[in-house]
Design an enzyme around this catalytic site. Structure first.
Site, PDB file in Angstrom:
ATOM      1  N   GLU A  37      -7.971  53.909  -9.733  1.00 25.65           N
ATOM      2  CA  GLU A  37      -6.648  54.007  -9.134  1.00 25.65           C
ATOM      3  C   GLU A  37      -5.601  53.404 -10.079  1.00 25.65           C
ATOM      4  O   GLU A  37      -5.920  52.547 -10.910  1.00 25.65           O
ATOM      5  CB  GLU A  37      -6.631  53.240  -7.805  1.00 25.65           C
ATOM      6  CG  GLU A  37      -7.479  53.906  -6.740  1.00 25.65           C
ATOM      7  CD  GLU A  37      -6.717  54.990  -5.994  1.00 25.65           C
ATOM      8  OE1 GLU A  37      -6.778  56.147  -6.429  1.00 25.65           O
ATOM      9  OE2 GLU A  37      -6.073  54.672  -4.986  1.00 25.65           O
ATOM     10  N   LYS A  60      17.550  39.832   6.189  1.00 32.45           N
ATOM     11  CA  LYS A  60      17.439  40.466   4.862  1.00 32.45           C
ATOM     12  C   LYS A  60      16.022  41.013   4.664  1.00 32.45           C
ATOM     13  O   LYS A  60      15.841  42.084   4.086  1.00 32.45           O
ATOM     14  CB  LYS A  60      17.772  39.442   3.792  1.00 32.45           C
ATOM     15  CG  LYS A  60      18.008  40.055   2.425  1.00 32.45           C
ATOM     16  CD  LYS A  60      18.512  39.012   1.444  1.00 32.45           C
ATOM     17  CE  LYS A  60      18.729  39.660   0.078  1.00 32.45           C
ATOM     18  NZ  LYS A  60      19.023  38.678  -0.963  1.00 32.45           N
ATOM     19  N   ASP A  61      15.006  40.288   5.163  1.00 30.53           N
ATOM     20  CA  ASP A  61      13.631  40.759   5.045  1.00 30.53           C
ATOM     21  C   ASP A  61      13.409  42.023   5.858  1.00 30.53           C
ATOM     22  O   ASP A  61      12.705  42.935   5.423  1.00 30.53           O
ATOM     23  CB  ASP A  61      12.647  39.659   5.494  1.00 30.53           C
ATOM     24  CG  ASP A  61      12.322  38.669   4.373  1.00 30.53           C
ATOM     25  OD1 ASP A  61      11.688  37.638   4.660  1.00 30.53           O
ATOM     26  OD2 ASP A  61      12.705  38.943   3.220  1.00 30.53           O
ATOM     27  N   HIS A 120       5.897  26.168   1.403  1.00 29.92           N
ATOM     28  CA  HIS A 120       6.768  25.342   2.242  1.00 29.92           C
ATOM     29  C   HIS A 120       6.748  23.890   1.813  1.00 29.92           C
ATOM     30  O   HIS A 120       7.627  23.127   2.182  1.00 29.92           O
ATOM     31  CB  HIS A 120       6.387  25.518   3.716  1.00 29.92           C
ATOM     32  CG  HIS A 120       7.005  26.741   4.309  1.00 29.92           C
ATOM     33  ND1 HIS A 120       7.573  26.772   5.563  1.00 29.92           N
ATOM     34  CD2 HIS A 120       7.186  27.973   3.797  1.00 29.92           C
ATOM     35  CE1 HIS A 120       8.056  27.983   5.803  1.00 29.92           C
ATOM     36  NE2 HIS A 120       7.832  28.721   4.749  1.00 29.92           N
ATOM     37  N   SER A 173      11.159  27.400  -1.958  1.00 29.40           N
ATOM     38  CA  SER A 173      11.313  28.565  -2.825  1.00 29.40           C
ATOM     39  C   SER A 173      12.075  28.233  -4.098  1.00 29.40           C
ATOM     40  O   SER A 173      12.985  27.409  -4.096  1.00 29.40           O
ATOM     41  CB  SER A 173      12.087  29.665  -2.092  1.00 29.40           C
ATOM     42  OG  SER A 173      11.345  30.179  -1.034  1.00 29.40           O
TER      43      SER A 173
END
Lengths: 430, 251, 181
Positions: A287, A243-244, A215, A219
């Site tokens: 894994e 959208k998220d 922040h 972005s």
């Protein structure tokens, strides 16, 4: 841009906010927060990783209520969770597969960052915090896998902790200290449980610092151009909240399909056998999200010694450990290795192709990690390439990408012309 | 972007294909009533499979993670379960005199193992330890197909096969020499429901039963899974519509 | 022209609002349904629920003797009552009881009293099982924590406890054995 916002209309909200500005905080950071208008779906993986952390902690705490961390009881307590605890099978499979999907989201999030230059100035610290989160996740996942105390749990713990004995002078003492004994045993299991419970909350804290850094610098976006005008950005709510949420839906469709219909798709059958310190499994495999590092570890087979003397400076085992950790630590230096002023791969045609090769190389490393180094990939009835050799080539390419290709590109690549601004590019496309 | 995607897809395809090149042939795929998203356990097969376990396998193999009461979930009545449990004795105590004593097993007890400890089991089996079967289907690569292949894999050894004394040739076992003698032969069990007890039939039934022993939650899991997926498809579609509507505001 | 544009815009908004409302509703319902397993997982597991009954052999318990057995982690008082205790209990059926109950309603065979030995006040285990214990003014049980006093039917007679000592579910499987739970 910094026009004072009017005070909230609701009196209760005003009362709370003047004492602790939670509503103001939410409004500033989650609603009005200016976000580039052109983010694509690759930008969803940050929030997806966040929700997966919540899922892991929630399922983990509920599992912890039923699990017993003692070598004689651990495996049975997990089976009790699977058979007797209400919805225990669901919690276990959510947690087990959640780890895999958490790593998948984080790897895609990381690759997005590498491709679009989200690690370049002023986002270097944001990038470093991300790598720290990745390292913490790897430690957490490694210890978590030991807890069911199956064959793979025990032997993966033995192999990986034994690696640290490669450290010169203090290696064996460190390993004994880590084990709390002279082999992986009850003290090891107990401390891994304690740390596995602790680290996710440390991750949670680092995630907050990661978001604080985000922040501060705001972005990045697919064009790699910083927002210049008001029209370049849109408020986070409702555009990116919605959208998220849609992104969560798509991700959970895949995640839950695996949980409910193929819960052992990514699992090792050997881990359904209780740990036996006298029997080593034929095929020790970590894994999937650790496979590339496993390949790099095993790729180093030569000692580095002073020529013409027998003095070994770095034995192969230590070399492998250094290469393995190095493959992640190198990411810290990416802002200076990939020093091209152009952020986004969209305008760097050669970088784009090399990036594809890099991703393919990572997948090849993973594939090599899943196989035994001495086994051969058969190309014909009598011709085969040892996996070890494929792994060595892939490892050299991995480091070559960072140390050689990226710096060269930064110096010699001719980028495509950049658009004027985000909104100019958006209106140019209609 | 699409070139990136096709390159990655190619690499992933190679990754999936490669293990098949490197290792032994996978066991033959069988039809299981419990596979697929609508899979359920065929109750008749479960009963027959339990009979095979009870009459044949339980002589050497324990099934310690299954309690007698769990058999009620596959259609045995409370009385049948009590009777099955009471066939075997367990050690309990100490009683008020301070002595350990034997009592018949109860429904809440785990299925009584044939040997009370590992050493006795090895003694009775030439040094080999017959593994517990509660999780065998999940603990072997190939799962139910593999276990089925083992049970039906006791065929005549090819002439060049070297099988050590005391071991047996098995087509599916890695290395082909297995310590277990062929447990199944046609008619070794007489099924209560009159199904002919051929080796493939018994293998199929006992593997169905063993899969239930390893995954008793399977039916509940798939049922819940179907509901969750339908719900999520609906919700995700609605969220997509909302997303499109919200974003249409931006010219 | 402006009118129709305004109307379609409004209709569009109402459609969008309905879609958002409907999606939110579907989401909330799903979240609530998803929440249940996470809550139910803390309820008693199948193995706990299964160990919920115990068999007790009453043959060794002499008349006038009281024994304690453990059931579901709790103490159960079994009292092989004397004739005197039985008659006292039955006589008090009509007494002024805080939690009225006849003695007959609390036993299956009058000479056997089976009670959960937890005081209904705040959960202490009352005294009275040993012959040397204080049994309170009614010869039953006495809770030392706050003075609740129970009679020979386990009914509360004095003190702060609100209810009689609980009678668990039990059956006589034979004349001399009971199965509790």
């Amino acid at each position: 841009m910094a026009a004072p916002t009017p005070p909230p209309e609701n009196a209760i909200v005003r009362w709370i906010d003047s004492r602790l500005p939670i509503f103001g905080f939410v409004k500033h950071h989650l609603q009005d927060y200016p976000t580039p208008r052109n983010l694509n779906y690759l930008w969803n993986f940050g929030s997806i990783a966040g929700i997966m952390l919540v899922v892991m902690i929630l399922t983990g705490v509920l599992l912890a209520m039923q699990y017993t961390a003692h070598v004689d009881l651990a495996f049975n307590s997990v089976e009790r969770i699977m058979r007797d605890v209400n919805y225990g099978w669901l919690l276990r499979y959510l947690h087990m597969n959640g780890g895999s999907f958490f790593f998948a989201a984080v790897y895609l999030h990381l690759l997005r960052g590498m491709y679009y230059g989200s690690f370049k100035a002023p986002r270097e610290i944001l990038w470093w915090l991300g790598i720290i989160i990745l390292l913490l996740m790897m430690a957490t996942a490694f210890m978590g896998y030991v807890l069911p105390w199956g064959q793979m749990s025990y032997w993966a713990a033995t192999v990986i902790t034994n690696l640290l004995s490669a450290i010169p002078v203090v290696g064996n003492d460190i390993v004994t200290w880590l084990w709390g004994g002279f082999s992986v045993d009850n003290p090891t299991l107990n401390r891994f449980y304690a740390l596995h419970y602790l680290l996710p909350f440390v991750i949670f804290a680092v995630v907050f610092v990661h978001l604080w850094a985000l922040h501060t610098v705001k972005s990045n976006n697919p064009l790699g151009i910083e927002p210049k005008k008001q029209q370049d950005t849109i408020p986070f709510h409702p555009y990116y909240t919605v959208k998220d949420l849609f992104g969560f839906g798509m991700f959970f469709l895949v995640y839950l399909a695996v949980v409910f219909f193929a819960p052992n798709l990514l699992a090792e059958p050997d881990n359904y056998i209780p740990a036996n310190s006298l029997v080593t499994p034929a095929h020790i495999v970590p894994e999937w999200y650790f496979l590339p590092y496993y390949a790099i570890l095993r790729a180093v087979t030569i000692n580095i010694s002073i020529p013409f003397t027998g003095i070994v400076l770095i034995p192969a085992k230590l070399g492998g450990v250094i290469a393995m950790f190095g493959s992640i630590l190198i990411l810290f230096f990416l802002p200076w290795l990939d020093s091209s002023p152009i952020k986004s791969g969209r305008f760097r045609p050669i970088f784009k192709q090399l990036f594809v090769l890099f991703v393919v190389d990572c997948i090849v490393l993973g594939w090599v990690g899943a196989n035994r180094p001495d086994e051969m990939l058969m190309m014909g009835p009598d011709m085969g390439i040892p996996y070890l050799m494929i792994g060595q080539v892939a490892t050299l390419y991995y480091f070559g990408h960072f140390f050689v290709l990226l710096p060269l590109l930064a110096r010699f690549e001719k980028p495509r012309p950049l658009p004027d601004s985000i909104s100019a590019a958006a209106s140019g496309q209609g | 972007m699409s070139r990136i995607r096709s390159a990655i897809a190619l690499a992933l395809a190679a990754l999936v294909a490669a293990p098949a090149l490197a290792e032994e042939a996978a066991p033959a795929k069988q039809d299981w009533s419990f596979s697929g998203i609508f899979g359920t356990y065929d109750r008749a097969a479960l009963h027959r499979g339990f009979q095979v376990y009870h009459d044949v396998c339980s002589a050497c193999h324990s099934l310690s993670r299954v309690r007698y009461r769990d058999l009620q979930e596959i259609g045995f009545s409370e009385d049948e379960v009590k009777a099955l449990a009471a066939e075997k004795k367990v050690t309990d105590g100490p009683n008020d005199q301070g002595q350990m004593f034997e009592r018949p097993a109860r429904p809440a007890d785990a299925i009584v193992p044939p040997f009370s400890n590992e050493q006795l089991a090895r003694l009775a089996n030439n040094g080999a330890l017959p593994p517990d079967l509660s999780l065998i289907v999940k603990a072997r690569k190939g799962g139910p197909d593999y276990v089925n292949a083992i049970l039906t894999g006791f065929v005549d050894a090819p002439p060049d096969a070297k099988i050590p004394d005391g071991m047996f040739y098995n087509a599916a076992f890695p290395g082909h020499a297995i310590a277990m003698p062929p447990p199944l032969a046609d008619g070794v069990v007489t099924y209560a429901d009159k199904t002919p007890a051929t080796v493939p039939q018994m293998a199929h039934d006992v593997v169905t039963f063993l899969n239930w022993a390893a995954e008793p939650e399977l039916e509940a899991r798939k049922k819940m899974g179907l509901r969750v997926m339908i719900y999520l498809v609906l919700l995700t579609a609605m969220l997509y519509a909302v997303k499109r509507k919200v974003w249409s505001k931006l010219h | 022209m402006a009118d129709t544009v305004g109307k379609t815009e409004q209709a569009g908004e109402t459609r969008r609002d309905f879609l958002i409302l409907a999606t939110t509703a579907v989401g909330v319902v799903g979240a609530a349904a998803a929440l249940w397993p996470f809550i139910d997982t803390m309820n008693p597991a199948a193995d706990i629920r299964a160990l919920s009954s115990v068999d007790v052999d009453l043959a060794p318990v002499a008349v006038g003797q009281r024994i304690t057995v453990k059931w579901r982690g709790k103490p159960v008082f079994i009292d092989h009552r004397t004739a005197e205790e039985i008659s006292k209990a039955q006589q008090d059926d009509k007494a002024d009881l805080r939690d009225p109950a006849t003695d007959a309603s609390r036993v299956k065979k009058p000479e056997w009293l089976v009670l959960i030995g937890i005081c209904t006040h705040l959960g202490c285990v009352p005294l009275g099982q040993k012959p040397t214990d204080p049994r309170g003014d009614w010869g039953g049980w006495f809770c030392p924590c706050h003075g609740s006093t129970y009679d020979t039917s386990g009914r509360i007679r004095k003190g702060p406890a609100p209810r009689n000592l609980e009678v668990p579910d039990y059956v006589f499987t034979t004349d001399t054995t009971i199965k509790i739970g």
